[in-house]
Write an enzyme that holds these catalytic residues in place. Sequence first.
Site, PDB file in Angstrom:
ATOM      1  CB  SER A 174     -31.345  -9.908  12.255  1.00  0.00           C
ATOM      2  OG  SER A 174     -30.498  -9.100  11.743  1.00  0.00           O
ATOM      3  CG  HIS A 203     -29.665 -10.400  17.484  1.00  0.00           C
ATOM      4  ND1 HIS A 203     -31.218 -10.303  17.669  1.00  0.00           N
ATOM      5  CD2 HIS A 203     -29.612  -9.399  16.584  1.00  0.00           C
ATOM      6  CE1 HIS A 203     -31.716  -9.515  16.630  1.00  0.00           C
ATOM      7  NE2 HIS A 203     -30.587  -9.001  15.995  1.00  0.00           N
ATOM      8  CD  GLU A 218     -32.993 -11.587  20.845  1.00  0.00           C
ATOM      9  OE1 GLU A 218     -34.227 -11.596  21.056  1.00  0.00           O
ATOM     10  OE2 GLU A 218     -32.686 -11.660  19.677  1.00  0.00           O
ATOM     11  CG  ASN A 239     -35.139  -9.123  14.771  1.00  0.00           C
ATOM     12  OD1 ASN A 239     -35.588  -8.026  15.162  1.00  0.00           O
ATOM     13  ND2 ASN A 239     -34.310  -9.547  14.280  1.00  0.00           N
TER      14      ASN A 239
END
Length: 295
Positions: free
Chosen positions: A121, A142, A154, A192
């Site tokens: 992450s 991701h 991602e 994130n």
Amino acid sequence: MAQKIERVGVLGAGLMGHGIVQVAAEAGHEVVVRELDEATLQKGLGKVEKQLARAVEKGRSSREDADAVRARIRGTVHYRDLADCDLVIEAITESLPLKLEMWREVDEIVKPDAVFATNTSSLAVVDQAAVTGRPERFVGLHYFNPAQVMKLVEVVRCVTTGEDAFQTALEFARGEGKLAIPTRDRAGFIVNRLLVPYMLDAIRAREEGVGSIAEIDEAMKAGAGHPMGPLTLADFVGLDTLGSICEVLFDEFRERRFAQPPALRKMLSAGWFGRKSGTGFYDYSGETPTENPGI
Ligand code: 3HC
């Protein structure tokens, strides 16, 4: 040029890993999933089973299709069963030392032209790539929780990633029906980097008494059209995961917006990791979640 991926290895069958396994098998890949021990493996495979059964029940999938997906998934507790995988995706605990130890072992076993991907992450992808003998064949993939439902993956290019491996990862994610967005190896990538400070700010808003836990959540659902409020989302992501992501982001950027709010730190000390541990901003022991009075 993108390489053809037939056999996929997944390391970890937890919150993210079991979803990654299911999505890959549904896309027609043979999947081998490795867990630490038989009990943890069966728990993860049980979650996949539950989702497959639910899809049949709801008429989203036929029984034959669900059986075919099931037949493409094999569980193991041995790294050696990943030897002939074309792509290996890791979804183990968000700890750099553990990931490095695991990659060193896997790198020895898996065929040299396989692509390796981390579902981290927030950790730097290059730190993991560098301990393998194939840094040019290493990428970030991701996924978002729940991986079976969330459209985005991602695809992270780190400084050592070669064009072939990057194109292979992009094509693989697209082949799963995902929206594959390329991004660079900066902590938090795109989502994130934006989503984590938002959840941390919601915790600070709660600390300052701007609203109750439920009021903050309901306000963001009704006022901003989010499917979940930020504190429900924090519990859903896992407060331990959120805590480790914000530490990495803070280390990288040294900005207050990424700093761990005191309330989060104390919740982690108490062992309140959110939905997965039964307690977080909400208590999940009853029929419907109720606000945790300890916060
Ligand atoms: N696994 C598989 N499928 C699931 C699921 C799960 N855990 N949870 C829900 N679903 C499926 C259901 O089966 C349902 O499909 P169906 O209608 O065909 O049966 C569909 O999703 C909708 O579920 P529900 O009706 O039960 O509930 P909602 O409509 O509230 O949707 C949600 C649930 C999809 C989780 C939605 O609330 C949502 O999108 N929440 C936000 C999630 C989010 O932001 N995720 C990203 C977190 S950040 C992250 O993962 C990055 C990491 O690095 C930290």
